[in-house]
Design a protein around this motif. Structure first.
Motif, PDB file in Angstrom:
ATOM      1  N   HIS A  45       0.847  -1.202   0.000  1.00  8.43           N
ATOM      2  CA  HIS A  45       0.000   0.000   0.000  1.00  8.43           C
ATOM      3  C   HIS A  45       0.875   1.241   0.000  1.00  8.43           C
ATOM      4  N   ASN A  46       0.253   2.351  -0.390  1.00 10.55           N
ATOM      5  CA  ASN A  46       0.991   3.616  -0.466  1.00 10.55           C
ATOM      6  C   ASN A  46       0.366   4.685   0.430  1.00 10.55           C
ATOM      7  N   ILE A  47      -0.182   4.277   1.552  1.00 11.39           N
ATOM      8  CA  ILE A  47      -0.896   5.201   2.436  1.00 11.39           C
ATOM      9  C   ILE A  47      -0.006   5.493   3.648  1.00 11.39           C
ATOM     10  N   PRO A  48       0.617   6.664   3.693  1.00 12.91           N
ATOM     11  CA  PRO A  48       1.607   6.955   4.735  1.00 12.91           C
ATOM     12  C   PRO A  48       1.076   6.833   6.169  1.00 12.91           C
ATOM     13  N   SER A  49      -0.176   7.137   6.404  1.00 11.08           N
ATOM     14  CA  SER A  49      -0.704   7.107   7.773  1.00 11.08           C
ATOM     15  C   SER A  49      -1.165   5.721   8.218  1.00 11.08           C
ATOM     16  N   TYR A  50      -1.137   4.725   7.332  1.00  6.22           N
ATOM     17  CA  TYR A  50      -1.549   3.365   7.680  1.00  6.22           C
ATOM     18  C   TYR A  50      -0.317   2.568   8.086  1.00  6.22           C
ATOM     19  N   TYR A  51      -0.407   1.844   9.175  1.00  6.73           N
ATOM     20  CA  TYR A  51       0.744   1.129   9.699  1.00  6.73           C
ATOM     21  C   TYR A  51       0.452  -0.328  10.035  1.00  6.73           C
ATOM     22  N   TYR A  70      -1.618 -10.269  11.637  1.00  6.84           N
ATOM     23  CA  TYR A  70      -1.385  -8.918  11.129  1.00  6.84           C
ATOM     24  C   TYR A  70       0.029  -8.456  11.428  1.00  6.84           C
ATOM     25  N   LEU A  71       0.460  -7.492  10.634  1.00  8.54           N
ATOM     26  CA  LEU A  71       1.724  -6.797  10.843  1.00  8.54           C
ATOM     27  C   LEU A  71       1.387  -5.423  11.397  1.00  8.54           C
ATOM     28  N   ASN A  72       1.952  -5.083  12.523  1.00 12.48           N
ATOM     29  CA  ASN A  72       1.750  -3.770  13.138  1.00 12.48           C
ATOM     30  C   ASN A  72       3.112  -3.097  13.167  1.00 12.48           C
ATOM     31  N   TYR A  73       3.322  -2.121  12.281  1.00 12.11           N
ATOM     32  CA  TYR A  73       4.661  -1.626  11.991  1.00 12.11           C
ATOM     33  C   TYR A  73       5.491  -2.852  11.592  1.00 12.11           C
ATOM     34  N   ASP A  74       6.527  -3.216  12.352  1.00 11.39           N
ATOM     35  CA  ASP A  74       7.286  -4.407  11.980  1.00 11.39           C
ATOM     36  C   ASP A  74       7.055  -5.581  12.934  1.00 11.39           C
ATOM     37  N   ALA A  75       6.093  -5.444  13.842  1.00  9.75           N
ATOM     38  CA  ALA A  75       5.743  -6.551  14.745  1.00  9.75           C
ATOM     39  C   ALA A  75       4.803  -7.510  14.024  1.00  9.75           C
ATOM     40  N   LYS A  76       5.091  -8.791  14.157  1.00  9.15           N
ATOM     41  CA  LYS A  76       4.305  -9.835  13.492  1.00  9.15           C
ATOM     42  C   LYS A  76       3.427 -10.531  14.527  1.00  9.15           C
ATOM     43  N   ASN A  77       2.133 -10.651  14.237  1.00 10.08           N
ATOM     44  CA  ASN A  77       1.192 -11.254  15.170  1.00 10.08           C
ATOM     45  C   ASN A  77       0.321 -12.269  14.450  1.00 10.08           C
ATOM     46  N   LYS A  87       3.536 -17.734   8.134  1.00 12.00           N
ATOM     47  CA  LYS A  87       4.610 -16.839   8.551  1.00 12.00           C
ATOM     48  C   LYS A  87       4.311 -15.482   7.934  1.00 12.00           C
ATOM     49  N   LEU A  88       4.412 -14.437   8.729  1.00 10.55           N
ATOM     50  CA  LEU A  88       4.245 -13.073   8.241  1.00 10.55           C
ATOM     51  C   LEU A  88       5.613 -12.421   8.172  1.00 10.55           C
ATOM     52  N   ASP A  89       5.796 -11.604   7.133  1.00  9.75           N
ATOM     53  CA  ASP A  89       7.057 -10.909   6.965  1.00  9.75           C
ATOM     54  C   ASP A  89       6.759  -9.515   6.438  1.00  9.75           C
ATOM     55  N   GLY A  90       7.693  -8.584   6.621  1.00 15.22           N
ATOM     56  CA  GLY A  90       7.520  -7.217   6.132  1.00 15.22           C
ATOM     57  C   GLY A  90       7.131  -6.281   7.251  1.00 15.22           C
ATOM     58  N   ASP A  91       6.445  -5.218   6.880  1.00 18.12           N
ATOM     59  CA  ASP A  91       5.978  -4.254   7.868  1.00 18.12           C
ATOM     60  C   ASP A  91       4.625  -3.700   7.432  1.00 18.12           C
ATOM     61  N   GLY A  92       3.874  -3.205   8.372  1.00 15.11           N
ATOM     62  CA  GLY A  92       2.546  -2.693   8.080  1.00 15.11           C
ATOM     63  C   GLY A  92       2.541  -1.336   7.407  1.00 15.11           C
ATOM     64  N   GLN A  93       3.679  -0.663   7.324  1.00 15.01           N
ATOM     65  CA  GLN A  93       3.724   0.678   6.761  1.00 15.01           C
ATOM     66  C   GLN A  93       3.815   0.703   5.241  1.00 15.01           C
ATOM     67  N   LYS A  94       4.244  -0.390   4.607  1.00 12.82           N
ATOM     68  CA  LYS A  94       4.378  -0.390   3.150  1.00 12.82           C
ATOM     69  C   LYS A  94       4.000  -1.711   2.521  1.00 12.82           C
ATOM     70  N   TYR A 111      -7.936 -15.496   0.112  1.00  6.94           N
ATOM     71  CA  TYR A 111      -7.171 -14.757   1.111  1.00  6.94           C
ATOM     72  C   TYR A 111      -7.221 -13.268   0.802  1.00  6.94           C
ATOM     73  N   PHE A 112      -7.382 -12.469   1.843  1.00 12.93           N
ATOM     74  CA  PHE A 112      -7.488 -11.020   1.702  1.00 12.93           C
ATOM     75  C   PHE A 112      -6.460 -10.330   2.583  1.00 12.93           C
ATOM     76  N   CYS A 113      -5.939  -9.225   2.098  1.00 10.06           N
ATOM     77  CA  CYS A 113      -5.170  -8.343   2.969  1.00 10.06           C
ATOM     78  C   CYS A 113      -5.907  -7.013   3.038  1.00 10.06           C
ATOM     79  N   ALA A 114      -5.665  -6.300   4.104  1.00 12.82           N
ATOM     80  CA  ALA A 114      -6.261  -4.975   4.263  1.00 12.82           C
ATOM     81  C   ALA A 114      -5.267  -4.085   4.996  1.00 12.82           C
ATOM     82  N   ALA A 115      -5.140  -2.854   4.570  1.00 10.64           N
ATOM     83  CA  ALA A 115      -4.311  -1.872   5.269  1.00 10.64           C
ATOM     84  C   ALA A 115      -5.219  -1.119   6.240  1.00 10.64           C
ATOM     85  N   TYR A 116      -4.647  -0.729   7.364  1.00 15.61           N
ATOM     86  CA  TYR A 116      -5.488  -0.212   8.445  1.00 15.61           C
ATOM     87  C   TYR A 116      -4.722   0.797   9.275  1.00 15.61           C
ATOM     88  N   TYR A 117      -5.452   1.666   9.920  1.00 13.62           N
ATOM     89  CA  TYR A 117      -4.906   2.590  10.905  1.00 13.62           C
ATOM     90  C   TYR A 117      -5.871   2.633  12.082  1.00 13.62           C
TER      91      TYR A 117
END
Length: 125
Positions: A45-51, A70-77, A87-94, A111-117
């Protein structure tokens, strides 16, 4: 010996506000894998305020979705029932990656992904 193929459908969930240029993309569109292989799905995603990037599963026999993790910033849950499966990898900011290992017939799903704030509202009494 007959090979068993699994169809892992990946729905592209595009959350977009065209005038603001906000987009969430998920790739690939569809996957066909053999049993015991792994599937890799990427969400960007390209939404700066979503993490936060959330991952959901919808099986053919379900009306709703199950949160896998979910990924919350770089924390994997990962949710407890999926900890040994994904396994989740990456970060929630991008961008974030969902890896589903040791595929079985029960993994054939959408399977679905969603960006969130999160909006935090503090009230003064």
């Amino acid at each position: 010996m007959m090979d068993t193929f699994l169809s892992v459908s990946v729905c592209i969930m595009i959350l977009t506000a065209a005038c603001l240029g906000k987009t969430v993309l998920q790739t690939p569109d569809n996957l066909i894998k053999n049993q015991d292989e792994s599937a890799v799905i990427i969400c960007t995603h390209n939404i700066p305020s979503y993490y936060r990037i959330l991952w959901y599963k919808q099986s053919p026999d379900m009306l709703g979705f199950i949160l896998m993790g979910y990924l919350n910033y770089d924390a994997k849950n990962e949710e407890p029932e999926f900890k040994s499966k994904i396994k989740l990898d990456g970060d929630g900011q991008k961008n974030g990656t969902l890896i589903i290992s040791n595929l079985t017939m029960t993994d054939s799903a959408v399977y679905f992904c969603a960006a969130y704030y999160t909006v935090l509202r503090i009230s003064y009494l």
